[in-house]
Design a protein around this motif. Structure first.
Motif, PDB file in Angstrom:
ATOM      1  N   HIS A  98      41.320  32.247  29.166  1.00  0.00           N
ATOM      2  CA  HIS A  98      40.437  32.718  30.228  1.00  0.00           C
ATOM      3  C   HIS A  98      41.211  33.343  31.383  1.00  0.00           C
ATOM      4  CE1 HIS A  98      37.538  30.332  28.031  1.00  0.00           C
ATOM      5  NE2 HIS A  98      36.579  30.699  28.838  1.00  0.00           N
ATOM      6  N   VAL A  99      42.476  32.944  31.545  1.00  0.00           N
ATOM      7  CA  VAL A  99      43.268  33.448  32.666  1.00  0.00           C
ATOM      8  C   VAL A  99      43.444  34.960  32.572  1.00  0.00           C
ATOM      9  CG1 VAL A  99      45.531  33.328  33.784  1.00  0.00           C
ATOM     10  CG2 VAL A  99      44.453  31.244  32.933  1.00  0.00           C
ATOM     11  N   SER A 100      43.539  35.483  31.357  1.00  0.00           N
ATOM     12  CA  SER A 100      43.743  36.923  31.189  1.00  0.00           C
ATOM     13  C   SER A 100      42.543  37.739  31.665  1.00  0.00           C
ATOM     14  CB  SER A 100      44.031  37.248  29.718  1.00  0.00           C
ATOM     15  OG  SER A 100      42.929  36.890  28.902  1.00  0.00           O
ATOM     16  N   TYR A 101      41.398  37.084  31.837  1.00  0.00           N
ATOM     17  CA  TYR A 101      40.200  37.785  32.294  1.00  0.00           C
ATOM     18  C   TYR A 101      39.962  37.620  33.794  1.00  0.00           C
ATOM     19  CZ  TYR A 101      39.024  37.884  27.313  1.00  0.00           C
ATOM     20  OH  TYR A 101      39.045  38.082  25.960  1.00  0.00           O
ATOM     21  N   ARG A 102      40.993  37.193  34.511  1.00  0.00           N
ATOM     22  CA  ARG A 102      40.818  36.867  35.927  1.00  0.00           C
ATOM     23  C   ARG A 102      40.270  38.039  36.736  1.00  0.00           C
ATOM     24  NH1 ARG A 102      44.353  37.141  40.249  1.00  0.00           N
ATOM     25  NH2 ARG A 102      46.017  37.821  38.853  1.00  0.00           N
ATOM     26  N   GLN A 103      40.672  39.257  36.387  1.00  0.00           N
ATOM     27  CA  GLN A 103      40.239  40.428  37.149  1.00  0.00           C
ATOM     28  C   GLN A 103      39.215  41.286  36.409  1.00  0.00           C
ATOM     29  OE1 GLN A 103      43.984  42.368  38.089  1.00  0.00           O
ATOM     30  NE2 GLN A 103      44.126  41.279  40.034  1.00  0.00           N
ATOM     31  N   TYR A 113      36.763  32.054  35.376  1.00  0.00           N
ATOM     32  CA  TYR A 113      38.061  31.410  35.579  1.00  0.00           C
ATOM     33  C   TYR A 113      37.873  29.894  35.734  1.00  0.00           C
ATOM     34  CZ  TYR A 113      42.891  31.018  37.230  1.00  0.00           C
ATOM     35  OH  TYR A 113      44.213  30.698  37.364  1.00  0.00           O
ATOM     36  N   SER A 134      34.494  35.719  38.559  1.00  0.00           N
ATOM     37  CA  SER A 134      35.437  34.672  38.954  1.00  0.00           C
ATOM     38  C   SER A 134      35.023  33.300  38.434  1.00  0.00           C
ATOM     39  CB  SER A 134      35.565  34.634  40.481  1.00  0.00           C
ATOM     40  OG  SER A 134      34.287  34.425  41.086  1.00  0.00           O
TER      41      SER A 134
END
Length: 207
Positions: A137-142, A149, A146
């Motif tokens: 999920h971290v790779s989808y932070r942007q 995350y 939000s």
């Protein structure tokens, strides 16, 4: 006059930020597909918790493989449909970059799972799956809302708890089923709501 120029400059900066964030926004995942995956996970866990289901690590591993297959078919089937038939995408491969960015964490999860199975450490699989899926999920932070995350943080926290929880066994599918049901249901709702808002904005922009 200077104050007016500063105000205009700040407004332009905010507008540029909105444009950049909009371009980074990824709409390829279906909230509905993810929620259906949540139901499939819960159904699989309940089926494996039945007394008639073999109390064997290999049988439970096979059961989770079936659940994984269903979830992959739902989510990546929806992603493929979006990529091929959404007129706004125009089959631009660059639109798939956010989905590709998540593959390293998922691939490591698969490799670590093979290693744990070969060593007979089945009881460590739940924690491993949760933590690495949460890291994905971290790779989808942007590129995703939000709140997504936060879902990843939930998975990682649950994975740590699984590692330290005494007596947790792989043949007890309910902890895994409940965690992924909760996470996927929440994540699916987040995506579904976000996609609805984006579609409404697109319609307003087209008018």
């Amino acid at each position: 006059m200077v104050a007016n120029h500063i105000h205009d400059a700040l407004a332009q900066v905010r507008k540029m930020q909105e444009i950049i964030l909009e371009r980074r926004s990824f709409r390829g995942y279906s909230g509905r597909a993810r929620m259906y995956g949540a139901l499939a996970t819960l159904a699989g866990a309940l089926a494996m918790s039945c007394p008639r289901f073999p109390d064997s690590d290999l049988w439970h591993l096979a059961g989770w493989a079936v659940v994984l297959g269903v979830a992959l078919a739902l989510n990546y089937g929806a992603l493929g449909f979006w990529f091929l038939f959404n007129p706004r995408v125009k089959r631009n491969a660059a639109m798939l970059v956010p989905a590709i960015d998540a593959l390293p964490a998922l691939a490591m999860g698969a490799l670590m799972s093979v290693g744990l199975v070969l060593k007979g450490e089945y009881d460590l699989l739940f924690g491993t799956w949760m933590i690495l899926y949460g890291l994905g999920h971290v790779s989808y932070r942007q590129s995703l809302p939000s709140a997504n995350y936060g879902v990843g943080a939930f998975y990682m926290l649950c994975g740590v708890i699984c590692f330290i929880w005494p007596g947790l066994q792989f043949t007890n599918p309910l902890p895994m089923g409940l965690v992924f049901f909760t996470g996927e249901l929440a994540g699916g709702y987040i995506l579904y709501r976000n996609n609805l808002l984006r579609e409404a904005e697109d319609r307003e922009g087209d008018q």
